[in-house]
Design a protein around this motif. Structure first.
Motif, mmCIF file in Angstrom:
data_model
loop_
_atom_site.group_PDB
_atom_site.id
_atom_site.type_symbol
_atom_site.label_atom_id
_atom_site.label_comp_id
_atom_site.label_asym_id
_atom_site.label_seq_id
_atom_site.Cartn_x
_atom_site.Cartn_y
_atom_site.Cartn_z
ATOM 1 N N UNK A 133 4.453 15.115 6.655
ATOM 2 C CA UNK A 133 5.911 15.150 6.518
ATOM 3 C C UNK A 133 6.451 13.771 6.159
ATOM 4 N N UNK A 134 5.859 12.726 6.713
ATOM 5 C CA UNK A 134 6.287 11.369 6.389
ATOM 6 C C UNK A 134 6.105 11.072 4.901
ATOM 7 N N UNK A 135 4.954 11.423 4.379
ATOM 8 C CA UNK A 135 4.665 11.169 2.967
ATOM 9 C C UNK A 135 5.606 11.973 2.074
ATOM 10 N N UNK A 136 5.790 13.238 2.390
ATOM 11 C CA UNK A 136 6.622 14.073 1.519
ATOM 12 C C UNK A 136 8.107 13.737 1.647
ATOM 13 N N UNK A 137 8.549 13.300 2.817
ATOM 14 C CA UNK A 137 9.943 12.864 2.939
ATOM 15 C C UNK A 137 10.188 11.603 2.112
ATOM 16 N N UNK A 174 21.126 17.073 2.073
ATOM 17 C CA UNK A 174 20.073 16.813 3.050
ATOM 18 C C UNK A 174 19.284 18.059 3.409
ATOM 19 N N UNK A 175 19.929 19.204 3.387
ATOM 20 C CA UNK A 175 19.202 20.441 3.669
ATOM 21 C C UNK A 175 18.181 20.733 2.574
ATOM 22 N N UNK A 176 18.562 20.498 1.327
ATOM 23 C CA UNK A 176 17.634 20.703 0.212
ATOM 24 C C UNK A 176 16.494 19.691 0.264
ATOM 25 N N UNK A 177 16.812 18.461 0.631
ATOM 26 C CA UNK A 177 15.785 17.427 0.731
ATOM 27 C C UNK A 177 14.785 17.785 1.822
ATOM 28 N N UNK A 178 15.276 18.215 2.964
ATOM 29 C CA UNK A 178 14.385 18.553 4.076
ATOM 30 C C UNK A 178 13.543 19.777 3.758
ATOM 31 N N UNK A 179 14.140 20.793 3.152
ATOM 32 C CA UNK A 179 13.365 21.997 2.846
ATOM 33 C C UNK A 179 12.312 21.719 1.778
ATOM 34 N N UNK A 180 12.629 20.858 0.805
ATOM 35 C CA UNK A 180 11.641 20.489 -0.211
ATOM 36 C C UNK A 180 10.499 19.694 0.421
ATOM 37 N N UNK A 181 10.829 18.797 1.342
ATOM 38 C CA UNK A 181 9.801 17.991 1.996
ATOM 39 C C UNK A 181 8.902 18.853 2.879
ATOM 40 N N UNK A 182 9.468 19.809 3.581
ATOM 41 C CA UNK A 182 8.669 20.680 4.450
ATOM 42 C C UNK A 182 7.731 21.550 3.625
ATOM 43 N N UNK A 183 8.244 22.111 2.541
ATOM 44 C CA UNK A 183 7.393 22.949 1.685
ATOM 45 C C UNK A 183 6.242 22.129 1.099
ATOM 46 N N UNK A 184 6.537 20.912 0.668
ATOM 47 C CA UNK A 184 5.487 20.061 0.108
ATOM 48 C C UNK A 184 4.533 19.572 1.196
ATOM 49 N N UNK A 185 5.037 19.374 2.412
ATOM 50 C CA UNK A 185 4.186 18.903 3.514
ATOM 51 C C UNK A 185 3.132 19.942 3.880
ATOM 52 N N UNK A 186 3.487 21.199 3.796
ATOM 53 C CA UNK A 186 2.506 22.254 4.081
ATOM 54 C C UNK A 186 1.338 22.174 3.084
ATOM 55 N N UNK A 187 1.661 21.996 1.829
ATOM 56 C CA UNK A 187 0.628 21.902 0.794
ATOM 57 C C UNK A 187 -0.151 20.597 0.953
ATOM 58 N N UNK A 188 0.566 19.509 1.199
ATOM 59 C CA UNK A 188 -0.069 18.202 1.356
ATOM 60 C C UNK A 188 -1.032 18.192 2.545
ATOM 61 N N UNK A 242 0.827 -1.202 0.000
ATOM 62 C CA UNK A 242 0.000 0.000 0.000
ATOM 63 C C UNK A 242 0.864 1.257 0.000
ATOM 64 N N UNK A 243 0.469 2.197 -0.826
ATOM 65 C CA UNK A 243 1.145 3.495 -0.851
ATOM 66 C C UNK A 243 0.430 4.438 0.097
ATOM 67 N N UNK A 244 1.171 5.297 0.772
ATOM 68 C CA UNK A 244 0.495 6.294 1.605
ATOM 69 C C UNK A 244 -0.335 7.237 0.745
ATOM 70 N N UNK A 245 -1.404 7.743 1.317
ATOM 71 C CA UNK A 245 -2.290 8.651 0.579
ATOM 72 C C UNK A 245 -1.530 9.894 0.149
ATOM 73 N N UNK A 246 -1.588 10.211 -1.126
ATOM 74 C CA UNK A 246 -0.975 11.420 -1.641
ATOM 75 C C UNK A 246 0.489 11.310 -1.999
ATOM 76 N N UNK A 247 1.062 10.109 -1.967
ATOM 77 C CA UNK A 247 2.490 9.967 -2.261
ATOM 78 C C UNK A 247 2.819 10.389 -3.687
ATOM 79 N N UNK A 248 2.040 9.946 -4.642
ATOM 80 C CA UNK A 248 2.324 10.283 -6.039
ATOM 81 C C UNK A 248 2.119 11.770 -6.303
#
Length: 98
Positions: A78-82, A52-66, A22-28
């Motif tokens: 944050x789990x899904x976007x990471x 890693x800083x770029x990865x974390x900042x991209x995940x945080x920005x996407x997590x807000x939208x998600x 199973x994929x987490x909701x919204x992963x794609x």
């Protein structure tokens, strides 16, 4: 008299495999959002190493939208976007290696 219980191992193993697949909701959606925005502004892989800083900042920005789209908790978002960001970073690193 003792009662015996039989287990259908084939059905049990299929159930275990189905739970893992199973994929987490919204992963794609998160992956495509990160690929379209954050990953283009700041590369996730620099000189063959993960930024890693770029990865974390991209995940945080996407997590807000998600989180706004799915009404999920911050931890779930944050789990899904990471996961999505690391998938993109690994793919980028593999692409640069070849």
């Amino acid at each position: 008299m003792a009662a015996t219980r039989q287990i259908d191992w084939t059905a049990a193993m299929h159930a275990v495999a189905a739970d893992r697949a199973k994929r987490p909701a919204g992963l794609l959606a998160a992956r495509s959002l990160i690929a379209a925005t954050s990953a283009k502004r700041r590369p996730l892989v620099v000189a063959g190493a993960y930024d890693r800083a770029a990865i974390m900042s991209a995940a945080i920005a996407a997590a807000r939208i998600h989180q706004g789209r799915t009404d999920s908790t911050w931890g779930e978002a944050l789990s899904v976007t990471l996961k999505a960001t690391w998938q993109l970073a690994k793919a980028a690193r593999t692409a640069k290696a070849h």
